[in-house]
Design an enzyme around this catalytic site. Structure first.
Site, PDB file in Angstrom:
ATOM      1  N   HIS A 102      40.762  42.323  38.765  1.00  0.00           N
ATOM      2  CA  HIS A 102      41.516  41.993  37.761  1.00  0.00           C
ATOM      3  C   HIS A 102      42.351  40.738  38.209  1.00  0.00           C
ATOM      4  CE1 HIS A 102      40.102  45.941  36.913  1.00  0.00           C
ATOM      5  NE2 HIS A 102      40.239  45.604  35.729  1.00  0.00           N
ATOM      6  N   GLU A 126      33.052  45.067  30.126  1.00  0.00           N
ATOM      7  CA  GLU A 126      33.126  45.605  31.447  1.00  0.00           C
ATOM      8  C   GLU A 126      32.030  46.697  31.820  1.00  0.00           C
ATOM      9  OE1 GLU A 126      37.929  45.873  32.907  1.00  0.00           O
ATOM     10  OE2 GLU A 126      36.986  47.717  32.227  1.00  0.00           O
ATOM     11  N   HIS A 165      38.302  52.716  34.996  1.00  0.00           N
ATOM     12  CA  HIS A 165      39.129  52.490  36.006  1.00  0.00           C
ATOM     13  C   HIS A 165      40.710  52.073  35.541  1.00  0.00           C
ATOM     14  CE1 HIS A 165      37.154  48.255  36.244  1.00  0.00           C
ATOM     15  NE2 HIS A 165      38.131  48.316  35.420  1.00  0.00           N
ATOM     16  N   HIS A 202      37.595  48.965  24.983  1.00  0.00           N
ATOM     17  CA  HIS A 202      39.260  48.785  24.928  1.00  0.00           C
ATOM     18  C   HIS A 202      39.317  47.248  24.658  1.00  0.00           C
ATOM     19  CE1 HIS A 202      38.018  47.863  28.922  1.00  0.00           C
ATOM     20  NE2 HIS A 202      39.231  47.544  29.498  1.00  0.00           N
TER      21      HIS A 202
END
Lengths: 129, 284
Positions: free
Chosen positions: B59, B243, B12, B196
């Site tokens: 977030h 995540e 996302h 990431h």
């Protein structure tokens, strides 16, 4: 509690200790999510920061936009990125600054598959940290 | 009765949303990212779910540091796209199947998953980017083709829930869906990842080999995958790669054996490896 992630180089894991240390700093950063707060902050940064009882070194790092220092003092990237966004810096350019590579070299590294995991798993593999 | 027929795993990355919103998806940088979703958009048209159960993380948008629920289920009638610091995304308001969401919340708590219930919540790129990549361009005056039940998972402050907990929550969600009497086709999304790291001196870490193994395990050996410890995500897939625990919620809600109908993997989108998978229950 044991922190088995502490030996990962160049990384802060945002655990409860960091969250406690960075609380007011992070709450300041997230306030910039809203336009009215961005306007107020941009009009007078010092006055706006007076509303958040953060430590002097955290406040100093905000004013200097010392992105790595913010993380060292308990800031979390999802929060500090709101300050960066206020300054017109996106996630990728912020990473370019934090890694010390600069925006162009960082972007180029990502285009070539990113930073390799080899040599980047343990602090013992790095000459610093 | 309602039934979960398929699962979607999907990154996302906020920059993907920005690329769509600013109409630059044809640029050479973005073209390969979106190419991998062409089949997915066809699949979505064919599948045409009534409801999407969408597992994502906020977030630091709806939740600041003052309140950090591990699992928060959206029970509001609708969820507006939030201003994350650069203005709200120009996409439709997300509409809930409110009655079903309440049913799932009740069922989960009675099943001993003590979730937080959100009767007001804005949603950020974590929720809207997966809808955008799977449905294509939609303006603020359009309507998403499906109702959406959001489940926000804390992955910002360590520790995120374990993969095992997420996997078992998926099973409880399936049970809740299947005990809802309306005849509904439900697709479950697990979002985030893949490898990431956004922060500090190791930012830009990508581990394609690890990501591909994760996708393989997710399809073939989900129980093994659900046992991956947090430190492995953090070390091997980057601090924000954790995540991926959210994909286990999706996987847990499917059959033990599934058919992998589509997979897409590309590096980079901004700082991130983009991963995407579509899994269908065999009986579906």
């Amino acid at each position: 509690m044991e922190k088995e992630y502490e030996d990962i180089p160049g990384t802060f894991v945002f655990d409860a200790d960091r969250s406690r240390e960075g609380y007011h700093l992070n709450q300041f950063c997230i306030s910039l999510r809203l336009q009215k707060n961005r306007d107020e902050f941009n009009a007078d940064e010092e006055a706006y920061l007076d509303k958040y009882p953060m430590k002097p070194e955290q406040r100093d790092a905000v004013l200097k936009r010392d992105w790595n220092r913010l993380l060292e003092l308990g800031g979390n990237i999802y929060y500090t990125s709101k300050l960066a966004a206020n300054d017109g810096i996106n996630f990728q350019n912020l990473a370019g600054l934090m890694t010390g590579m600069g925006v162009e070299a960082y972007r180029d590294m990502m285009l070539h598959g990113g930073r390799s995991i080899e040599g980047n798993r343990y602090k013992s593999e790095w000459s610093e940290d | 009765m309602a039934r979960i027929t398929a699962g979607v795993g999907c990154s996302h990355v906020p920059a993907i949303g920005v690329a769509m919103d600013t109409k630059i998806t044809d640029q050479p940088y973005w073209q390969p990212v979106f190419k991998g979703f062409e089949k997915s958009r066809e699949w979505m048209k064919e599948k045409n779910p009534d409801v999407i159960f969408l597992v994502y993380n906020d977030h630091c948008t709806a939740f600041d540091a003052s309140c950090i629920p591990t699992f928060a289920l959206g029970a509001a009638a609708e969820f507006k796209p939030a201003d994350e610091g650069w203005g709200p995304r120009p996409v439709p308001v997300v509409k809930n199947h409110q009655k079903m969401a309440s049913h799932i919340a009740q069922s989960l708590v009675l099943d001993e998953f003590d979730i937080t219930i959100m009767n007001e919540m804005e949603v950020d790129h974590g929720l809207t980017v997966p809808l955008s990549v799977m449905y294509g361009d939609m303006g603020p005056d359009d309507e998403w083709p499906a109702l959406v039940i959001p489940l926000a998972v804390n992955v910002v402050q360590y520790p995120a829930p374990t993969g095992n907990r997420c996997y078992n929550l998926g099973k409880a969600i399936r049970k809740a869906v299947e005990s809802y009497e309306e005849d509904l086709n439900v697709v479950i999304f697990g979002t985030g990842g893949m490898s990431h790291q956004l922060q500090y001196k190791r930012a830009g870490l990508i581990n394609a080999e690890w990501d591909k193994r994760f996708l393989d395990l997710l399809t073939e050996d989900p129980v093994y995958a659900s046992k991956i410890p947090h430190v492995e995500y953090l070390r091997e897939a980057g601090s924000e790669g954790v995540e991926m625990v959210m994909w286990h919620v999706m996987r847990g809600a499917l059959d033990d054996e599934v058919i992998e109908v589509h997979r897409h993997y590309h590096v980079p989108a901004s700082n991130t490896a983009v991963g995407h998978i579509i899994l269908e229950n065999k009986a579906a």
